[in-house]
Enzyme design. Structure first.
Site, short mmCIF file in Angstrom:
data_model
loop_
_atom_site.label_atom_id
_atom_site.label_comp_id
_atom_site.label_asym_id
_atom_site.label_seq_id
_atom_site.Cartn_x
_atom_site.Cartn_y
_atom_site.Cartn_z
N ASN A 58 45.02 -5.64 -10.04
CA ASN A 58 45.24 -4.20 -9.99
C ASN A 58 44.00 -3.48 -9.48
O ASN A 58 42.88 -3.99 -9.58
CB ASN A 58 45.61 -3.67 -11.38
CG ASN A 58 46.89 -4.31 -11.90
OD1 ASN A 58 47.72 -4.77 -11.13
ND2 ASN A 58 47.04 -4.35 -13.21
N VAL A 59 44.19 -2.28 -8.97
CA VAL A 59 43.09 -1.50 -8.42
C VAL A 59 42.88 -0.20 -9.18
O VAL A 59 42.25 0.73 -8.70
CB VAL A 59 43.33 -1.21 -6.91
CG1 VAL A 59 43.37 -2.50 -6.11
CG2 VAL A 59 44.64 -0.42 -6.69
N ASP A 60 43.39 -0.16 -10.43
CA ASP A 60 43.40 1.10 -11.18
C ASP A 60 42.22 1.30 -12.11
O ASP A 60 42.05 2.38 -12.68
CB ASP A 60 44.71 1.23 -11.96
CG ASP A 60 45.04 0.00 -12.81
OD1 ASP A 60 44.11 -0.60 -13.39
OD2 ASP A 60 46.24 -0.35 -12.90
N HIS B 113 41.11 -7.24 -6.04
CA HIS B 113 41.53 -6.47 -4.88
C HIS B 113 40.78 -5.15 -4.73
O HIS B 113 41.22 -4.27 -3.99
CB HIS B 113 43.04 -6.22 -4.93
CG HIS B 113 43.84 -7.47 -4.85
ND1 HIS B 113 45.12 -7.58 -5.35
CD2 HIS B 113 43.54 -8.68 -4.33
CE1 HIS B 113 45.57 -8.82 -5.15
NE2 HIS B 113 44.62 -9.49 -4.52
N CYS C 151 28.36 8.72 9.54
CA CYS C 151 28.34 8.06 10.85
C CYS C 151 29.58 8.33 11.70
O CYS C 151 29.65 7.89 12.85
CB CYS C 151 28.16 6.55 10.68
SG CYS C 151 29.65 5.71 10.06
N SER D 239 53.72 -11.56 -11.11
CA SER D 239 54.68 -12.52 -10.58
C SER D 239 53.98 -13.62 -9.79
O SER D 239 54.61 -14.63 -9.45
CB SER D 239 55.69 -11.81 -9.66
OG SER D 239 55.03 -11.33 -8.50
N GLY E 191 60.66 -11.63 -15.67
CA GLY E 191 61.24 -12.16 -14.44
C GLY E 191 60.52 -13.37 -13.88
O GLY E 191 59.56 -13.90 -14.44
#
Length: 289
Positions: A116-118, A133, A195, A234, A260
């Protein structure tokens, strides 16, 4: 072994066995390598990507190649992100994040690798975190590597595109929002103030490689761990699946909490299908019992 758990009161007796089995797994393996995915953050209001069969619930996220090659794709991404960040940036940790932070505090976690990126694991108090990530709360220049906080960039996006600040839409998993049927051609995307380079969220997009140093650090922690616990993933994306494959190759026991099908179902010694927060809360209670 796989067990279904839907978290209802009527289900408690039926899940006593899998909860006890998971609690025993934790007792038997004092140093865990934990891998988390989108399923752990859904209770915090951040949608996940995949259905119970592991398929996409929605159109796949933008790829790195499309983002860097096409100005229209970048405009669409940042317009959706301007709207979605308000909810994503205000998300707070849930009980599952807190439970893992308590496990770390008790010295039970070798490392926590999140897809996760949270940043919610850190917000809950976890420190031994590898953001596989990256993090969405930072923006990076692809030319000079300058980094700026996302909140600062958000204010610049809103300053340049005031009309878009009035939009609201359903949140999407990448911190963006579902804005379909709109014209993005007039959306102004800021360049790097230092830049003039292209700005991108400091996350690994689909089609982009996870930094090698990050992967090697995770592998080193996996080698030092007693077992692996998968929470809310998953594992359909190779960047996470590779750690389950390596754990199995090394003969380490793997347990999972996930709703799942996963890509690694045949590698798990134990799998509990249910809400991550509810399962971990029951496991903690069982451990205290």
């Amino acid at each position: 072994m796989a067990f279904m758990f839907d978290g209802t009161a009527a289900d408690i007796d039926r899940v006593a066995e899998p909860v006890a089995a998971l609690a025993e797994f934790l007792r038997a393996h004092p140093r865990l390598f934990v891998l988390t995915g989108a399923g752990i953050s859904t209770a915090s209001g951040i949608p996940d990507y995949r259905d119970l069969d592991g398929g996409w619930k929605r159109r796949p996220p933008v790829t790195y190649q499309a983002f860097v090659a096409d100005a229209a794709t970048r405009a669409r991404y940042w317009a959706r992100s301007l709207v979605g960040w308000r909810r994503f940036g205000s998300a707070r940790p849930n009980a599952a994040h807190a439970a893992l932070a308590r496990l770390e505090e008790a010295g039970r976690i070798e490392a926590l690798v999140t897809q996760n990126v949270d940043g919610l694991h850190q917000a809950a108090g976890s420190r031994a975190v590898i953001d596989l990530h990256g993090r969405l709360d930072e923006v990076r220049c692809l030319q000079c590597e300058r980094r700026i906080p996302r909140d600062v960039f958000q204010r610049e996006l809103e300053r340049r595109n005031p009309a878009w600040s009035e939009f609201d839409a359903l949140a999407a998993p990448d911190g963006d929002a579902d804005l379909d049927g709109l014209d993005f051609t007039t959306f102004a995307v800021p360049a790097c103030a230092a830049c003039g380079g292209m700005l991108k969220p400091d996350v690994v997009f689909f089609g982009e490689n996870v930094p090698r140093e990050r992967v090697e650090r995770a592998y080193a922690h996996l080698a030092a761990a007693d077992a692996m616990l998968v929470v809310g993933s998953s594992l359909m994306v190779y960047s996470g699946f590779r750690f389950a494959r390596e754990a199995a190759r090394a003969g380490k026991t793997i347990a999972a909490i996930n709703r799942g099908r996963t890509r690694a179902d045949d590698l798990f010694a134990l799998k509990v299908e249910g809400d991550c927060a509810e399962v971990l809360s029951f496991v903690e209670e069982c451990g205290r019992g």
